[in-house]
Design a protein around this motif. Structure first.
Motif, PDB file in Angstrom:
ATOM      1  N   PRO A   1     -12.669  -1.582  -7.591  1.00  0.00           N
ATOM      2  CA  PRO A   1     -14.099  -1.511  -7.291  1.00  0.00           C
ATOM      3  C   PRO A   1     -14.764  -2.870  -7.087  1.00  0.00           C
ATOM      4  CG  PRO A   1     -13.747  -1.150  -9.628  1.00  0.00           C
ATOM      5  CD  PRO A   1     -12.402  -1.251  -8.991  1.00  0.00           C
ATOM      6  N   VAL A   2     -14.157  -3.938  -7.584  1.00  0.00           N
ATOM      7  CA  VAL A   2     -14.821  -5.241  -7.549  1.00  0.00           C
ATOM      8  C   VAL A   2     -14.484  -6.033  -6.296  1.00  0.00           C
ATOM      9  CG1 VAL A   2     -14.962  -7.476  -8.738  1.00  0.00           C
ATOM     10  CG2 VAL A   2     -15.001  -5.378 -10.056  1.00  0.00           C
ATOM     11  N   ALA A   3     -13.229  -6.037  -5.862  1.00  0.00           N
ATOM     12  CA  ALA A   3     -12.784  -6.971  -4.831  1.00  0.00           C
ATOM     13  C   ALA A   3     -12.306  -6.261  -3.575  1.00  0.00           C
ATOM     14  CB  ALA A   3     -11.675  -7.850  -5.393  1.00  0.00           C
ATOM     15  N   ASN A   4     -13.215  -5.634  -2.848  1.00  0.00           N
ATOM     16  CA  ASN A   4     -12.884  -5.006  -1.553  1.00  0.00           C
ATOM     17  C   ASN A   4     -11.654  -4.117  -1.633  1.00  0.00           C
ATOM     18  OD1 ASN A   4     -15.034  -6.205  -0.256  1.00  0.00           O
ATOM     19  ND2 ASN A   4     -13.842  -7.985   0.363  1.00  0.00           N
ATOM     20  N   ILE A   5     -11.710  -3.137  -2.473  1.00  0.00           N
ATOM     21  CA  ILE A   5     -10.625  -2.176  -2.684  1.00  0.00           C
ATOM     22  C   ILE A   5      -9.324  -2.920  -3.012  1.00  0.00           C
ATOM     23  CG2 ILE A   5      -9.538  -0.067  -1.842  1.00  0.00           C
ATOM     24  CD1 ILE A   5     -11.728   0.023   0.289  1.00  0.00           C
ATOM     25  N   GLY A   6      -9.438  -3.859  -3.919  1.00  0.00           N
ATOM     26  CA  GLY A   6      -8.265  -4.588  -4.393  1.00  0.00           C
ATOM     27  C   GLY A   6      -7.619  -5.429  -3.313  1.00  0.00           C
ATOM     28  N   GLY A   7      -8.417  -6.166  -2.542  1.00  0.00           N
ATOM     29  CA  GLY A   7      -7.847  -6.966  -1.457  1.00  0.00           C
ATOM     30  C   GLY A   7      -7.251  -6.087  -0.388  1.00  0.00           C
ATOM     31  N   PHE A   8      -8.011  -5.042  -0.012  1.00  0.00           N
ATOM     32  CA  PHE A   8      -7.570  -4.045   0.965  1.00  0.00           C
ATOM     33  C   PHE A   8      -6.229  -3.446   0.576  1.00  0.00           C
ATOM     34  CE2 PHE A   8     -10.403  -6.745   3.563  1.00  0.00           C
ATOM     35  CZ  PHE A   8     -11.410  -5.816   3.713  1.00  0.00           C
ATOM     36  N   VAL A   9      -6.100  -3.071  -0.647  1.00  0.00           N
ATOM     37  CA  VAL A   9      -4.973  -2.385  -1.265  1.00  0.00           C
ATOM     38  C   VAL A   9      -3.710  -3.262  -1.332  1.00  0.00           C
ATOM     39  CG1 VAL A   9      -3.562  -0.278  -1.273  1.00  0.00           C
ATOM     40  CG2 VAL A   9      -5.907  -0.157  -0.529  1.00  0.00           C
ATOM     41  N   VAL A  10      -3.621  -4.291  -0.523  1.00  0.00           N
ATOM     42  CA  VAL A  10      -2.438  -5.148  -0.526  1.00  0.00           C
ATOM     43  C   VAL A  10      -2.340  -5.910  -1.840  1.00  0.00           C
ATOM     44  CG1 VAL A  10      -1.346  -7.133   0.595  1.00  0.00           C
ATOM     45  CG2 VAL A  10      -2.439  -5.370   1.972  1.00  0.00           C
ATOM     46  N   GLY A  11      -3.398  -6.585  -2.226  1.00  0.00           N
ATOM     47  CA  GLY A  11      -3.390  -7.341  -3.477  1.00  0.00           C
ATOM     48  C   GLY A  11      -3.242  -6.439  -4.684  1.00  0.00           C
ATOM     49  N   PHE A  12      -3.875  -5.285  -4.632  1.00  0.00           N
ATOM     50  CA  PHE A  12      -3.767  -4.321  -5.729  1.00  0.00           C
ATOM     51  C   PHE A  12      -2.317  -3.895  -5.940  1.00  0.00           C
ATOM     52  CE2 PHE A  12      -3.403   0.319  -6.432  1.00  0.00           C
ATOM     53  CZ  PHE A  12      -3.743   0.350  -7.769  1.00  0.00           C
ATOM     54  N   LEU A  13      -1.628  -3.511  -4.860  1.00  0.00           N
ATOM     55  CA  LEU A  13      -0.243  -3.047  -4.993  1.00  0.00           C
ATOM     56  C   LEU A  13       0.691  -4.160  -5.448  1.00  0.00           C
ATOM     57  CD1 LEU A  13       0.113  -0.675  -1.920  1.00  0.00           C
ATOM     58  CD2 LEU A  13      -0.053  -0.055  -4.326  1.00  0.00           C
ATOM     59  N   LEU A  14       0.519  -5.367  -4.898  1.00  0.00           N
ATOM     60  CA  LEU A  14       1.381  -6.480  -5.305  1.00  0.00           C
ATOM     61  C   LEU A  14       1.186  -6.826  -6.773  1.00  0.00           C
ATOM     62  CD1 LEU A  14       1.103  -8.811  -2.179  1.00  0.00           C
ATOM     63  CD2 LEU A  14       3.127  -7.578  -2.968  1.00  0.00           C
ATOM     64  N   ALA A  15      -0.064  -6.881  -7.225  1.00  0.00           N
ATOM     65  CA  ALA A  15      -0.334  -7.198  -8.634  1.00  0.00           C
ATOM     66  C   ALA A  15       0.149  -6.081  -9.549  1.00  0.00           C
ATOM     67  CB  ALA A  15      -1.818  -7.452  -8.835  1.00  0.00           C
ATOM     68  N   LEU A  16       0.019  -4.847  -9.123  1.00  0.00           N
ATOM     69  CA  LEU A  16       0.485  -3.715  -9.932  1.00  0.00           C
ATOM     70  C   LEU A  16       2.008  -3.743 -10.081  1.00  0.00           C
ATOM     71  CD1 LEU A  16      -0.974  -1.280 -11.235  1.00  0.00           C
ATOM     72  CD2 LEU A  16      -0.258   0.049  -9.274  1.00  0.00           C
ATOM     73  N   VAL A  17       2.716  -3.994  -9.003  1.00  0.00           N
ATOM     74  CA  VAL A  17       4.179  -4.074  -9.063  1.00  0.00           C
ATOM     75  C   VAL A  17       4.608  -5.275  -9.911  1.00  0.00           C
ATOM     76  CG1 VAL A  17       6.239  -4.519  -7.674  1.00  0.00           C
ATOM     77  CG2 VAL A  17       4.587  -2.817  -6.938  1.00  0.00           C
ATOM     78  N   GLY A  18       3.938  -6.418  -9.742  1.00  0.00           N
ATOM     79  CA  GLY A  18       4.265  -7.597 -10.538  1.00  0.00           C
ATOM     80  C   GLY A  18       4.045  -7.372 -12.022  1.00  0.00           C
ATOM     81  N   GLY A  19       2.958  -6.717 -12.383  1.00  0.00           N
ATOM     82  CA  GLY A  19       2.710  -6.419 -13.794  1.00  0.00           C
ATOM     83  C   GLY A  19       3.735  -5.459 -14.364  1.00  0.00           C
TER      84      GLY A  19
ATOM     85  N   GLY B   1      -0.262 -11.094  -5.266  1.00  0.00           N
ATOM     86  CA  GLY B   1      -1.348 -10.119  -5.332  1.00  0.00           C
ATOM     87  C   GLY B   1      -2.696 -10.766  -5.585  1.00  0.00           C
ATOM     88  N   GLY B   2      -2.708 -11.892  -6.287  1.00  0.00           N
ATOM     89  CA  GLY B   2      -3.968 -12.567  -6.568  1.00  0.00           C
ATOM     90  C   GLY B   2      -4.566 -13.255  -5.355  1.00  0.00           C
ATOM     91  N   VAL B   3      -3.732 -13.670  -4.412  1.00  0.00           N
ATOM     92  CA  VAL B   3      -4.230 -14.412  -3.245  1.00  0.00           C
ATOM     93  C   VAL B   3      -5.132 -13.551  -2.362  1.00  0.00           C
ATOM     94  CG1 VAL B   3      -3.507 -15.595  -1.127  1.00  0.00           C
ATOM     95  CG2 VAL B   3      -2.369 -16.098  -3.296  1.00  0.00           C
ATOM     96  N   PRO B   4      -4.733 -12.356  -1.907  1.00  0.00           N
ATOM     97  CA  PRO B   4      -5.655 -11.587  -1.055  1.00  0.00           C
ATOM     98  C   PRO B   4      -6.892 -11.091  -1.802  1.00  0.00           C
ATOM     99  CG  PRO B   4      -3.642 -10.337  -1.422  1.00  0.00           C
ATOM    100  CD  PRO B   4      -3.437 -11.700  -2.001  1.00  0.00           C
ATOM    101  N   ILE B   5      -6.751 -10.855  -3.096  1.00  0.00           N
ATOM    102  CA  ILE B   5      -7.921 -10.415  -3.863  1.00  0.00           C
ATOM    103  C   ILE B   5      -8.967 -11.516  -3.894  1.00  0.00           C
ATOM    104  CG2 ILE B   5      -8.688  -9.820  -6.200  1.00  0.00           C
ATOM    105  CD1 ILE B   5      -6.116  -8.200  -6.496  1.00  0.00           C
ATOM    106  N   ALA B   6      -8.534 -12.758  -4.062  1.00  0.00           N
ATOM    107  CA  ALA B   6      -9.481 -13.873  -4.095  1.00  0.00           C
ATOM    108  C   ALA B   6      -9.922 -14.307  -2.701  1.00  0.00           C
ATOM    109  CB  ALA B   6      -8.844 -15.056  -4.820  1.00  0.00           C
TER     110      ALA B   6
END
Length: 191
Positions: A104-122, A38-43
Motif C-alpha cells: 500500500p505504501v510504495a506503488n504496489i510494492g514497486g509494481f509487484v517486482v520489488g514486492f516479489l523479490l523481497a518476499l522471496v529473499g526474506g 527487491g529494495g531497489v525498485p521499491i525505492a
C-alpha cells in the motif's frame, strides 16, 4: 616463470572465484541478493520520471519518503544477511514484513517486482541453515567429489554386502542378531 618455478601455477581469476564461492557458501547469499534487488525498485519508482516525447509522467506518491525508507531498509537487511548471517531469521522476517508493507505504501510494492523479490529473499533467509563442516574422519576424494567413507565411518571399499556383520547391519538389527545369539547387545557387565 620457468617450469621448475614454485610460484603460483593457477590463474588469479580462478583463485578469486574459488574464494568467492567459499564466501558465498557460508552465508545466505541468494537471500541477501534477492532482498537487495527487491529494495531497489521499491525505492526508485516513486521518484522516477518517465519521458514520452514532451510529456513527463511522474509516478511519485504522497508516501514517497515511506517508499524510500522501505527500499533502504530492504537493502540494509540484504547486506545484514550477507555479513551477519547469525541474524538471518530476524532479517528474513523483517524483509517479509517490509515487502508486505510496501504494497500500500510504495506503488504496489514497486509494481509487484520489488514486492516479489523481497518476499522471496526474506523466505530464503528464514529457511537457510548453515552447512556442517566435513569431519576429519571422513576423507573426501576430490576427483570423484564423494566421501570415501560411509556414514558409520567404514570405508566403502572395506564393506562387504554379502555377509551380515556390524559394518553392514543397522544397529537395531545388529542388537537383535546379538540377542538371538545369546548376547544382549552389551548391556550386561562382567562383575
Amino acid at each position: 616463470m620457468s617450469p621448475e618455478s614454485t610460484g603460483q601455477n593457477e590463474h588469479y581469476i580462478r583463485v578469486y572465484r574459488r574464494r568467492f564461492r567459499a564466501w558465498r557458501g557460508n552465508r545466505p547469499f541468494w537471500a541477501g541478493l534477492f532482498t537487495m534487488a527487491g529494495g531497489v525498485p521499491i525505492a526508485y519508482f516513486p521518484y522516477a520520471n518517465m519521458h514520452l516525447g514532451n510529456v513527463t509522467l511522474a509516478m511519485s506518491t504522497t508516501a514517497g519518503a515511506g517508499s524510500l525508507i522501505i527500499g533502504v531498509l530492504l537493502v540494509t537487511l540484504g547486506l545484514t544477511m550477507w555479513f551477519h548471517s547469525i541474524v538471518r531469521v530476524f532479517a528474513g522476517v523483517a524483509a517479509i514484513l517490509l515487502a508486505l508493507i510496501s504494497i500500500p505504501v510504495a506503488n504496489i510494492g514497486g509494481f509487484v517486482v520489488g514486492f516479489l523479490l523481497a518476499l522471496v529473499g526474506g523466505a530464503l533467509s528464514v529457511s537457510w541453515a548453515p552447512g556442517e563442516a566435513p569431519s576429519a574422519e571422513e576423507p573426501f576424494d576430490e576427483q570423484t567429489s564423494r566421501r570415501t567413507a560411509s556414514p558409520n565411518g567404514v570405508p566403502y571399499e572395506e564393506r562387504s554386502e554379502d555377509r551380515p556383520d556390524a559394518t553392514t547391519v543397522p544397529p537395531q538389527q545388529n542388537a537383535a542378531l546379538g540377542a538371538a545369539a545369546g548376547d544382549d547387545g552389551g548391556s550386561r557387565r562382567a562383575g
